[in-house]
Design an enzyme around this catalytic site. Structure first.
Site, PDB file in Angstrom:
ATOM      1  N   VAL A   1      15.135   7.815   0.289  1.00 15.78           N
ATOM      2  CA  VAL A   1      15.400   8.814   1.332  1.00 15.78           C
ATOM      3  C   VAL A   1      14.419   8.499   2.461  1.00 15.78           C
ATOM      4  O   VAL A   1      13.205   8.694   2.323  1.00 15.78           O
ATOM      5  CB  VAL A   1      15.176  10.268   0.845  1.00 15.78           C
ATOM      6  CG1 VAL A   1      15.461  11.242   1.980  1.00 15.78           C
ATOM      7  CG2 VAL A   1      16.047  10.594  -0.354  1.00 15.78           C
TER       8      VAL A   1
ATOM      9  N   TYR B   1       7.050  13.237   3.311  1.00 16.13           N
ATOM     10  CA  TYR B   1       6.203  12.567   2.326  1.00 16.13           C
ATOM     11  C   TYR B   1       4.744  12.906   2.626  1.00 16.13           C
ATOM     12  O   TYR B   1       4.375  13.147   3.772  1.00 16.13           O
ATOM     13  CB  TYR B   1       6.407  11.049   2.381  1.00 16.13           C
ATOM     14  CG  TYR B   1       7.786  10.643   1.905  1.00 16.13           C
ATOM     15  CD1 TYR B   1       8.038  10.444   0.553  1.00 16.13           C
ATOM     16  CD2 TYR B   1       8.850  10.498   2.806  1.00 16.13           C
ATOM     17  CE1 TYR B   1       9.303  10.094   0.108  1.00 16.13           C
ATOM     18  CE2 TYR B   1      10.118  10.145   2.369  1.00 16.13           C
ATOM     19  CZ  TYR B   1      10.337   9.938   1.014  1.00 16.13           C
ATOM     20  OH  TYR B   1      11.592   9.596   0.575  1.00 16.13           O
TER      21      TYR B   1
ATOM     22  N   GLY C   1       0.852  -1.187   0.000  1.00 18.16           N
ATOM     23  CA  GLY C   1       0.000   0.000   0.000  1.00 18.16           C
ATOM     24  C   GLY C   1       0.881   1.226   0.000  1.00 18.16           C
ATOM     25  O   GLY C   1       2.074   1.145  -0.277  1.00 18.16           O
TER      26      GLY C   1
ATOM     27  N   CYS D   1      -0.284   3.398   5.799  1.00 18.87           N
ATOM     28  CA  CYS D   1      -1.568   2.689   5.699  1.00 18.87           C
ATOM     29  C   CYS D   1      -1.655   1.550   6.712  1.00 18.87           C
ATOM     30  O   CYS D   1      -2.642   0.801   6.707  1.00 18.87           O
ATOM     31  CB  CYS D   1      -1.814   2.191   4.277  1.00 18.87           C
ATOM     32  SG  CYS D   1      -0.728   0.855   3.783  1.00 18.87           S
TER      33      CYS D   1
ATOM     34  N   GLU E   1       9.510  -3.218   5.434  1.00 12.10           N
ATOM     35  CA  GLU E   1      10.232  -2.310   4.530  1.00 12.10           C
ATOM     36  C   GLU E   1      10.842  -3.112   3.371  1.00 12.10           C
ATOM     37  O   GLU E   1      11.975  -2.858   2.935  1.00 12.10           O
ATOM     38  CB  GLU E   1      11.319  -1.512   5.278  1.00 12.10           C
ATOM     39  CG  GLU E   1      10.843  -0.739   6.505  1.00 12.10           C
ATOM     40  CD  GLU E   1       9.905   0.447   6.204  1.00 12.10           C
ATOM     41  OE1 GLU E   1       9.744   0.800   5.024  1.00 12.10           O
ATOM     42  OE2 GLU E   1       9.323   0.990   7.151  1.00 12.10           O
TER      43      GLU E   1
END
Ligand SMILES: Nc1ncnc2c1ncn2[C@@H]1O[C@H](COP(=O)(O)OP(=O)(O)O)[C@@H](O)[C@H]1O
Ligand SMILES: Cc1cn([C@H]2C[C@H](O)[C@@H](COP(=O)(O)O)O2)c(=O)[nH]c1=O
Length: 230
Positions: free
Chosen positions: A171, A185, A9, A13, A87
């Site tokens: 980043v 972000y 996603g 989220c 991740e």
């Protein structure tokens, strides 16, 4: 039969929260797992959720061979039923192939979590290989929302308050303004990503007399230029 599942996603989220919950639920039923992550916002060797929970984790370096690591542990007599891989967008394609091999040849479940695409809307290498190889790709049920209320499907990068579409793919940063230096972000719906309309830009446009009355559906901003991948 073991499975390779990719939970994906946008940023924010609930992927890391789900990773912690899955580890908790499987562990509570006596299953033994290992937790991996790479470059979590909270630092090395930690898997953290914005809900405040975190746990220790094995940090994935580019040189980690998952197959060697898991076979090594198993032959040393350690039981392993599942892997939590957070991740996972940052993992290499080869590492994803090693994870698939662990599922197929060792019957170990692999639950991978990661964002699908970067700030340019291009797939990360790890996510690309996971989409190609996973038994299941699951989009999280909790939807991150754009400032307009639509479902967010993109991750915009904002530098010094301005949305950018060029730069390094990786980043580390957060969606919370002011928490990660100059790079932040913001999750956006496609429409507002294409128009580079972050919440900040939308507010500025709404108060600017030059662009009033402001109608989002006929917003005159030009589409993004097509950029080449690095
Ligand atoms: N204060 C809060 N109260 C309730 N839910 C929250 C709070 N802060 C964050 N969340 C939830 O946590 C989600 C982000 O979780 P996280 O696992 O860190 O996301 P991801 O790993 O996908 O970036 C948000 O979408 C929201 O649902
Ligand atoms: C879009 C995008 C994100 N990142 C980084 C920013 C964060 O550190 C992680 C995503 O973590 P989350 O738990 O899903 O919020 O990825 C990046 O490096 N490059 C990008 O383009």
């Amino acid at each position: 039969m073991a499975e390779l599942v990719f939970f994906s996603g946008t940023m924010d989220c609930g992927k890391s929260t789900l990773a912690l919950q899955m580890d908790h639920n499987h562990g509570a039923r006596g299953r033994v797992g290992l937790i991996f992550t790479k470059m979590d916002r909270a630092g090395s060797n930690v898997l953290s959720s914005r809900l405040g929970l975190s746990t220790g984790a094995l940090e994935v370096g580019d040189d980690l061979d998952f197959w060697e690591a898991i076979v090594g542990r198993a032959t040393a007599g350690n039981r392993i039923d599942y892997l939590i891989c957070d991740e996972a967008q940052f993992y290499t394609g080869e590492q994803v192939e090693q994870l698939a091999r662990i599922v197929d040849e060792m019957d170990v479940d692999v639950f991978a979590f990661g964002i699908t695409a970067d700030f340019r809307t291009e797939l990360f290498p790890g996510s690309k290989r996971l989409i190609e190889l996973a038994d299941k790709v699951q989009v999280l049920q909790v939807e991150a929302l754009c400032w307009c209320g639509r479902r967010a499907t993109t991750n915009a990068r904002v530098m010094d308050g301005v949305m950018v579409v060029e730069g390094e793919q990786v980043v580390v940063g957060d969606t919370k303004p002011g928490t990660a230096g100059i790079v932040e972000y913001e999750v956006l719906c496609r429409r507002h990503y294409m128009r580079r309309m972050t919440s900040h830009a939308a507010k500025a446009a709404a108060v600017s007399p030059e662009v009033l009355p402001f109608d989002l559906d006929v917003c005159p901003l030009p589409p993004l230029p097509i950029t080449q991948a690095d």
